[in-house]
Design an enzyme around this catalytic site. Structure first.
Site, PDB file in Angstrom:
ATOM      1  N   GLU A   1       0.189   3.641   1.799  1.00  0.00           N
ATOM      2  CA  GLU A   1       0.280   4.070   3.209  1.00  0.00           C
ATOM      3  C   GLU A   1       1.701   3.884   3.750  1.00  0.00           C
ATOM      4  O   GLU A   1       2.090   4.523   4.725  1.00  0.00           O
ATOM      5  CB  GLU A   1      -0.678   3.246   4.071  1.00  0.00           C
TER       6      GLU A   1
ATOM      7  N   LYS B   1       1.646  -3.518   7.515  1.00  0.00           N
ATOM      8  CA  LYS B   1       1.809  -3.800   6.076  1.00  0.00           C
ATOM      9  C   LYS B   1       3.289  -3.714   5.657  1.00  0.00           C
ATOM     10  O   LYS B   1       3.721  -4.411   4.745  1.00  0.00           O
ATOM     11  CB  LYS B   1       0.982  -2.809   5.244  1.00  0.00           C
TER      12      LYS B   1
ATOM     13  N   TYR C   1      -1.718   0.374  10.821  1.00  0.00           N
ATOM     14  CA  TYR C   1      -2.020  -0.328   9.563  1.00  0.00           C
ATOM     15  C   TYR C   1      -0.755  -0.386   8.710  1.00  0.00           C
ATOM     16  O   TYR C   1      -0.371  -1.447   8.200  1.00  0.00           O
ATOM     17  CB  TYR C   1      -3.142   0.413   8.820  1.00  0.00           C
TER      18      TYR C   1
ATOM     19  N   THR D   1       0.801  -1.231   0.000  1.00  0.00           N
ATOM     20  CA  THR D   1       0.000   0.000   0.000  1.00  0.00           C
ATOM     21  C   THR D   1       0.832   1.279   0.000  1.00  0.00           C
ATOM     22  O   THR D   1       1.935   1.315   0.567  1.00  0.00           O
ATOM     23  CB  THR D   1      -0.911   0.008   1.252  1.00  0.00           C
TER      24      THR D   1
HETATM   25  P1  NAP Z   1     -11.710  -4.467   1.764  1.00  0.00           P
HETATM   26  O1  NAP Z   1     -12.841  -4.106   0.872  1.00  0.00           O
HETATM   27  O2  NAP Z   1     -11.694  -3.911   3.139  1.00  0.00           O
HETATM   28  O3  NAP Z   1     -11.659  -6.076   1.845  1.00  0.00           O
HETATM   29  C1  NAP Z   1     -10.879  -6.742   2.790  1.00  0.00           C
HETATM   30  C2  NAP Z   1     -11.150  -8.222   2.694  1.00  0.00           C
HETATM   31  O4  NAP Z   1     -10.347  -8.922   3.652  1.00  0.00           O
HETATM   32  C3  NAP Z   1     -12.612  -8.631   2.989  1.00  0.00           C
HETATM   33  O5  NAP Z   1     -12.975  -9.686   2.132  1.00  0.00           O
HETATM   34  C4  NAP Z   1     -12.522  -9.130   4.425  1.00  0.00           C
HETATM   35  O6  NAP Z   1     -13.525 -10.062   4.756  1.00  0.00           O
HETATM   36  C5  NAP Z   1     -11.165  -9.822   4.377  1.00  0.00           C
HETATM   37  N1  NAP Z   1     -10.582 -10.043   5.701  1.00  0.00           N
HETATM   38  C6  NAP Z   1     -10.387  -9.140   6.681  1.00  0.00           C
HETATM   39  N2  NAP Z   1      -9.789  -9.719   7.737  1.00  0.00           N
HETATM   40  C7  NAP Z   1      -9.619 -11.019   7.426  1.00  0.00           C
HETATM   41  C8  NAP Z   1      -9.090 -12.137   8.119  1.00  0.00           C
HETATM   42  N3  NAP Z   1      -8.624 -12.024   9.361  1.00  0.00           N
HETATM   43  N4  NAP Z   1      -9.047 -13.344   7.488  1.00  0.00           N
HETATM   44  C9  NAP Z   1      -9.543 -13.467   6.248  1.00  0.00           C
HETATM   45  N5  NAP Z   1     -10.086 -12.466   5.550  1.00  0.00           N
HETATM   46  C10 NAP Z   1     -10.124 -11.254   6.128  1.00  0.00           C
HETATM   47  O7  NAP Z   1     -10.326  -4.086   1.084  1.00  0.00           O
HETATM   48  P2  NAP Z   1      -9.995  -3.753  -0.467  1.00  0.00           P
HETATM   49  O8  NAP Z   1     -10.214  -2.294  -0.695  1.00  0.00           O
HETATM   50  O9  NAP Z   1     -10.630  -4.752  -1.326  1.00  0.00           O
HETATM   51  O10 NAP Z   1      -8.407  -3.938  -0.458  1.00  0.00           O
HETATM   52  C11 NAP Z   1      -7.830  -5.203  -0.732  1.00  0.00           C
HETATM   53  C12 NAP Z   1      -6.425  -5.249  -0.135  1.00  0.00           C
HETATM   54  O11 NAP Z   1      -5.625  -4.204  -0.692  1.00  0.00           O
HETATM   55  C13 NAP Z   1      -6.351  -5.054   1.367  1.00  0.00           C
HETATM   56  O12 NAP Z   1      -5.285  -5.868   1.836  1.00  0.00           O
HETATM   57  C14 NAP Z   1      -5.976  -3.587   1.545  1.00  0.00           C
HETATM   58  O13 NAP Z   1      -5.288  -3.401   2.768  1.00  0.00           O
HETATM   59  C15 NAP Z   1      -5.080  -3.387   0.340  1.00  0.00           C
HETATM   60  N6  NAP Z   1      -5.059  -2.033  -0.240  1.00  0.00           N
HETATM   61  C16 NAP Z   1      -6.208  -1.417  -0.588  1.00  0.00           C
HETATM   62  C17 NAP Z   1      -6.153  -0.183  -1.203  1.00  0.00           C
HETATM   63  C18 NAP Z   1      -7.405   0.539  -1.611  1.00  0.00           C
HETATM   64  O14 NAP Z   1      -7.327   1.754  -1.850  1.00  0.00           O
HETATM   65  N7  NAP Z   1      -8.532  -0.154  -1.742  1.00  0.00           N
HETATM   66  C19 NAP Z   1      -4.899   0.426  -1.480  1.00  0.00           C
HETATM   67  C20 NAP Z   1      -3.753  -0.264  -1.118  1.00  0.00           C
HETATM   68  C21 NAP Z   1      -3.822  -1.496  -0.513  1.00  0.00           C
HETATM   69  P3  NAP Z   1     -14.947  -9.598   5.366  1.00  0.00           P
HETATM   70  O15 NAP Z   1     -15.792  -9.209   4.173  1.00  0.00           O
HETATM   71  O16 NAP Z   1     -15.419 -10.822   6.060  1.00  0.00           O
HETATM   72  O17 NAP Z   1     -14.695  -8.443   6.284  1.00  0.00           O
HETATM   73  O1  G4F Z   2     -10.721   6.710   2.572  1.00  0.00           O
HETATM   74  P1  G4F Z   2      -9.747   6.617   3.684  1.00  0.00           P
HETATM   75  O2  G4F Z   2     -10.201   5.986   4.945  1.00  0.00           O
HETATM   76  O3  G4F Z   2      -8.476   5.897   3.083  1.00  0.00           O
HETATM   77  P2  G4F Z   2      -6.932   5.806   3.524  1.00  0.00           P
HETATM   78  O4  G4F Z   2      -6.759   6.099   4.946  1.00  0.00           O
HETATM   79  O5  G4F Z   2      -6.148   6.615   2.553  1.00  0.00           O
HETATM   80  O6  G4F Z   2      -6.642   4.245   3.323  1.00  0.00           O
HETATM   81  C1  G4F Z   2      -7.053   3.565   2.134  1.00  0.00           C
HETATM   82  O7  G4F Z   2      -6.040   3.670   1.168  1.00  0.00           O
HETATM   83  C2  G4F Z   2      -4.797   3.030   1.530  1.00  0.00           C
HETATM   84  C3  G4F Z   2      -3.829   3.277   0.372  1.00  0.00           C
HETATM   85  O8  G4F Z   2      -3.164   4.500   0.559  1.00  0.00           O
HETATM   86  C4  G4F Z   2      -5.072   1.554   1.738  1.00  0.00           C
HETATM   87  F1  G4F Z   2      -3.899   0.899   2.013  1.00  0.00           F
HETATM   88  C5  G4F Z   2      -6.055   1.372   2.870  1.00  0.00           C
HETATM   89  O9  G4F Z   2      -6.364  -0.023   2.999  1.00  0.00           O
HETATM   90  C6  G4F Z   2      -7.358   2.115   2.519  1.00  0.00           C
HETATM   91  O10 G4F Z   2      -7.952   1.470   1.413  1.00  0.00           O
HETATM   92  O11 G4F Z   2      -9.216   8.074   4.068  1.00  0.00           O
HETATM   93  C7  G4F Z   2      -8.662   8.944   3.100  1.00  0.00           C
HETATM   94  C8  G4F Z   2      -8.454  10.325   3.725  1.00  0.00           C
HETATM   95  C9  G4F Z   2      -7.717  10.273   5.055  1.00  0.00           C
HETATM   96  O12 G4F Z   2      -6.764  11.305   5.051  1.00  0.00           O
HETATM   97  C10 G4F Z   2      -8.784  10.593   6.089  1.00  0.00           C
HETATM   98  O13 G4F Z   2      -8.296  11.259   7.246  1.00  0.00           O
HETATM   99  O14 G4F Z   2      -9.734  10.886   4.005  1.00  0.00           O
HETATM  100  C11 G4F Z   2      -9.687  11.502   5.276  1.00  0.00           C
HETATM  101  N1  G4F Z   2     -11.066  11.600   5.778  1.00  0.00           N
HETATM  102  C12 G4F Z   2     -11.726  12.765   5.994  1.00  0.00           C
HETATM  103  N2  G4F Z   2     -12.944  12.512   6.469  1.00  0.00           N
HETATM  104  C13 G4F Z   2     -11.865  10.600   6.105  1.00  0.00           C
HETATM  105  C14 G4F Z   2     -13.063  11.167   6.545  1.00  0.00           C
HETATM  106  N3  G4F Z   2     -11.682   9.251   6.056  1.00  0.00           N
HETATM  107  C15 G4F Z   2     -12.724   8.465   6.434  1.00  0.00           C
HETATM  108  N4  G4F Z   2     -12.565   7.117   6.341  1.00  0.00           N
HETATM  109  N5  G4F Z   2     -13.909   8.981   6.901  1.00  0.00           N
HETATM  110  C16 G4F Z   2     -14.133  10.335   6.980  1.00  0.00           C
HETATM  111  O15 G4F Z   2     -15.189  10.800   7.387  1.00  0.00           O
END
Ligand code: NAP
Ligand code: G4F
Length: 346
Positions: free
Chosen positions: A130, A156, A152, A128
């Site tokens: 992050e 990671k 987090y 990520t």
């Molecule tokens: P997400 O929608 O939050 O999905 C997470 C998945 O992991 C869900 O299927 C959840 O199952 C499962 N899970 C959580 N804890 C688990 C455990 N202990 N054992 C088995 N399964 C578990 O995340 P996403 O946005 O698809 O992201 C996919 C991956 O990419 C994650 O690893 C995230 O950290 C990483 N990532 C995401 C982003 C982004 O912007 N989306 C960016 C960088 C990296 P449940 O449905 O049962 O909760």
């Molecule tokens: O949407 P966010 O919660 O995503 P964040 O923290 O960037 O993390 C996501 O992206 C990561 C990749 O860079 C992944 F690794 C991670 O698993 C996840 O998918 O927050 C984005 C920004 C933050 O700065 C937060 O402080 O939005 C700001 N924010 C402002 N108001 C808020 C809110 N975030 C959330 N969740 N809820 C609010 O009301």
């Protein structure tokens, strides 16, 4: 039935990326196994309902090595995509031990099971942006030093280093350093989807999901992110595992926007122009008729914030031939329209 070419195991199948990746792999004639965990509610996430009968679901937990071992022994996958994680950065501050168990040690368990039961399997790890945290240079590439600021991200990073270690020991494993990616399937607790769902409710006169209020409560509006589309990003995951040799890749659009810009663009799609008034926690957003539609609630502030992210995906373009297709404006439009459609009739 036509013979399927390869077998893939996708952990986190019920998450945002899981469904898009499964669609891509099924299109490429993979036999796809999706790992989900047991829940107390009926059925699985709506995100994979449309894939019923096409993919095979297996029940497992990243915290439980027995379940992982059994699944890998049974499936003998060619490719494993580890998407499962406690993926919410904000929540990681109050659940740091659990986040570490899943996001770091879960990966170590998976590595051990693959080495034991399917040593030729290739592994994709969901790393990520992050990891860059309090960024040390911009834009961020594979060469930028990591400087994580959340539990987090520290978990990671340990997983990221484990992947590097195993690669150096001969395993085919890659980390995708993915910047934020969103879609209409994004979880409602992330800022983009929270807002697109919220503004659609305001437009349609429906109370907010969690508070029942007629305005949205948000946190830090000034943080900047490089937002792409999940469907584009899962394609990059697959491409990484098709290379002759494994490596880590930054996946990003190269464009950065603030949360405030996302909010204004999304409101605009819903036909609402926001008039901001006040400063800091007292700031409010009003619509054209003077109704309050946004307030700041400090409970959404994080103890440490990642203020600025912008990725440089030159290596992915050069080696994987990957480029994002969906840009910011189109992403916002798709998400708002999808939420308006979903909520109509409610
Ligand atoms: P997400 O929608 O939050 O999905 C997470 C998945 O992991 C869900 O299927 C959840 O199952 C499962 N899970 C959580 N804890 C688990 C455990 N202990 N054992 C088995 N399964 C578990 O995340 P996403 O946005 O698809 O992201 C996919 C991956 O990419 C994650 O690893 C995230 O950290 C990483 N990532 C995401 C982003 C982004 O912007 N989306 C960016 C960088 C990296 P449940 O449905 O049962 O909760
Ligand atoms: O949407 P966010 O919660 O995503 P964040 O923290 O960037 O993390 C996501 O992206 C990561 C990749 O860079 C992944 F690794 C991670 O698993 C996840 O998918 O927050 C984005 C920004 C933050 O700065 C937060 O402080 O939005 C700001 N924010 C402002 N108001 C808020 C809110 N975030 C959330 N969740 N809820 C609010 O009301």
């Amino acid at each position: 039935m036509e013979k399927q070419d390869k077998t893939a195991l996708v952990t986190g199948i019920t998450g945002q990326d899981g469904g898009y990746l499964a669609e891509l792999l099924l299109d490429k004639n993979y036999k796809v196994y999706g790992m989900h965990r047991r829940g107390s509610t009926d059925g699985h996430s709506g995100r994979i309902n449309h894939l019923k009968g096409k993919l095979e679901l297996v029940c497992g937990e990243l915290t439980d090595i027995g379940s992982l071992s059994k699944i890998i022994k049974q499936i003998k996958p060619d490719e494993v995509y580890n998407l499962a994680a406690q993926s919410h950065v904000g929540i990681s501050f109050s659940q740091k031990h659990y986040t570490n168990e899943v996001n770091w040690l879960g990966v170590e368990r998976l590595i051990d099971c693959i080495k034991e039961e399917a040593p030729n399997a290739k592994l994709y790890q969901a790393s990520t942006s992050e990891l860059f945290g309090e960024v040390l240079e911009s834009p961020q590439s594979e060469k930028t030093p990591f400087n994580p600021v959340s539990p987090y991200a520290t978990a990671k990073l340990k997983a990221h280093n484990a992947i590097k270690r195993e690669r150096e020991n001969g395993m085919f494993c890659c980390s995708g350093i993915l910047f934020n990616h969103e879609s209409p399937r994004r979880g409602l607790e992330f800022v983009t989807r929270k807002f697109t769902d919220g503004i659609a409710r305001i437009k349609l006169g429906i109370p907010q999901r969690e508070t029942g209020k007629n305005y949205l409560e948000m946190g830090n509006l000034e943080a900047r992110r490089d937002w792409g589309h999940s469907r584009d990003y899962v394609e990059a995951m697959w491409k990484m595992l098709q290379q002759d040799s494994p490596s880590d890749y930054v996946i990003a659009t190269g464009e950065t926007h603030s949360v405030r810009e996302f909010i204004e663009a999304a409101a605009d799609v819903a036909g609402i122009k926001i008039n901001w008034q006040g400063q800091g926690v007292e700031e409010k957003g009003y619509d054209q008729s003077g109704n309050k539609i946004i307030a700041i609630n400090p409970k959404f502030f994080r103890p440490n914030e990642v203020n600025f992210l912008i990725g440089d995906a030159t290596k992915a373009k050069r080696e994987l031939g990957w480029e994002p297709k969906v840009r910011f404006k189109e992403l916002v439009e798709e998400m708002v329209q999808a939420d308006l459609e979903k909520l109509k009739g409610k």
